[in-house]
Design a protein around this motif. Structure first.
Motif, short mmCIF file in Angstrom:
data_model
loop_
_atom_site.label_atom_id
_atom_site.label_comp_id
_atom_site.label_asym_id
_atom_site.label_seq_id
_atom_site.Cartn_x
_atom_site.Cartn_y
_atom_site.Cartn_z
N PRO A 77 -1.66 24.40 84.59
CA PRO A 77 -2.54 23.24 84.38
C PRO A 77 -2.12 22.43 83.15
N ILE A 78 -2.45 21.16 83.18
CA ILE A 78 -2.22 20.30 82.01
C ILE A 78 -3.33 20.58 81.01
N VAL A 79 -2.94 20.85 79.78
CA VAL A 79 -3.90 21.14 78.71
C VAL A 79 -4.10 19.93 77.82
N SER A 80 -3.00 19.24 77.53
CA SER A 80 -3.06 18.08 76.63
C SER A 80 -1.98 17.10 77.03
N VAL A 81 -2.17 15.84 76.65
CA VAL A 81 -1.18 14.80 76.93
C VAL A 81 -0.99 13.93 75.70
N VAL A 82 0.20 13.36 75.63
CA VAL A 82 0.47 12.31 74.66
C VAL A 82 0.71 11.04 75.46
N ILE A 83 -0.13 10.04 75.26
CA ILE A 83 -0.01 8.78 76.00
C ILE A 83 1.12 7.96 75.38
N ILE A 84 2.12 7.60 76.21
CA ILE A 84 3.31 6.91 75.70
C ILE A 84 3.02 5.44 75.42
N ASN A 85 2.19 4.83 76.25
CA ASN A 85 1.87 3.40 76.07
C ASN A 85 0.36 3.21 76.01
N PRO A 86 -0.28 3.64 74.92
CA PRO A 86 -1.75 3.64 74.88
C PRO A 86 -2.34 2.25 74.98
#
Length: 296
Positions: free
Chosen positions: A41-50
């Motif tokens: 599962p995905i736990v966390s994300v970093v948004i590349i183009n917020p």
């Protein structure tokens, strides 16, 4: 809420899933759509183009997809597309390929490539010959065997989606995007909206509804998208007319070629007939010569 807001309008969509303070919504959405596909599962994300309020309000927010990396380095691109046009599948493949290829810098090893997932939320149907509302396109052979498990392209077709009762989180998100423009939390929301994520999503819609500057910008974007859909429709209509004209032209050429071929066949038959007649005359002349010689 002063105004109902459609979450499929791209600026709202990006605010929902592309705002850093809504990163938990993006995690929830990705797990809902891709959960069965992912090894973990995905736990966390970093948004590349917020999403940036200033970009939206002052620069018309020309980039409206969402890109992110998760804790394993996997890459995600999510885009909403209200109109369908004939070149869209090519754009989908190109976008996925471009994101996948850009992982490698000069001298990088192919082993560094991470799975890349493109998710397209479709306002209009893209696949006309079946009723499935989720399509997953991956690199596999004719028997279904994967060449690589490095992601693919997912289409979510809202027109086809219909659920009498929301059974899982994927259906919850699809129901939200399909019917969100009719939701207003000043009134009682349906039972399927009674989750932390859906209440948070409604909070984003309220921001567009309550703030005049945001709402006017939302209206401007909505009007632009209507015009864009009209242009796409006209372009596809022109392409259809061009294809029909080309088909008629090809039919005329084929008919002309058939007439020419028949004319050549007739000419050939006439030549053969004339040759046989000439041969027959020559035989008659030979016989006459033989008879004349015999009678002399």
């Amino acid at each position: 809420m002063k105004h109902n807001i459609d979450p499929k309008v791209d600026c709202v969509f990006k605010a929902l899933l592309g705002k850093e303070e809504n990163s938990n919504l993006l995690v929830h959405f990705l797990n809902a759509v891709l959960g069965a596909e992912l090894s973990e599962p995905i736990v966390s994300v970093v948004i590349i183009n917020p999403y940036n309020d200033k970009e939206f309000l002052d620069d018309k927010l020309t980039i409206v997809d969402v890109k992110a990396n998760d804790q394993s380095g996997r890459i995600y691109q999510i885009e909403v597309q209200l109109a369908y046009y004939s070149d869209l599948p090519a754009r989908m493949v190109y976008t996925w390929g471009d994101i996948y290829c850009k992982q490698l810098q000069s001298g990088s090893d192919f082993a560094n490539l991470k799975p890349t997932y493109s998710i397209w939320l479709m306002g209009k149907n893209a696949i006309k010959d079946d009723d499935k509302y989720v399509h997953a396109y991956k690199l596999r052979d004719e028997a279904g065997k994967l060449l690589t498990d490095h992601g693919g392209i997912w289409l979510l077709e809202l027109e086809k989606f219909s659920a009498a009762h929301v059974e899982n989180e994927q259906e919850r998100w699809l129901q939200f995007f399909k019917t969100g423009n009719s939701l207003n939390d000043d009134h009682e929301l349906p039972d399927w909206m009674n989750t932390q994520e859906m209440r948070q999503a409604m909070g984003t819609l309220r921001q567009f509804s309550e703030k005049d500057k945001n709402y006017f910008a939302y209206q401007a974007r909505q009007n632009y998208l209507r015009q864009q859909m009209s242009v796409y429709g006209e372009l596809d209509a022109v392409k259809v007319r061009e294809q029909e004209a080309l088909a008629r032209e090809q039919q005329v050429v084929a008919e002309r070629d058939a007439i020419a071929a028949e004319r050549d066949a007739v000419a050939l038959r006439e030549q053969k007939t004339a040759l046989r007649e000439q041969q027959a005359l020559e035989e008659i002349e030979k016989l006459k010569a033989l008879l004349a010689e015999k009678n002399s």
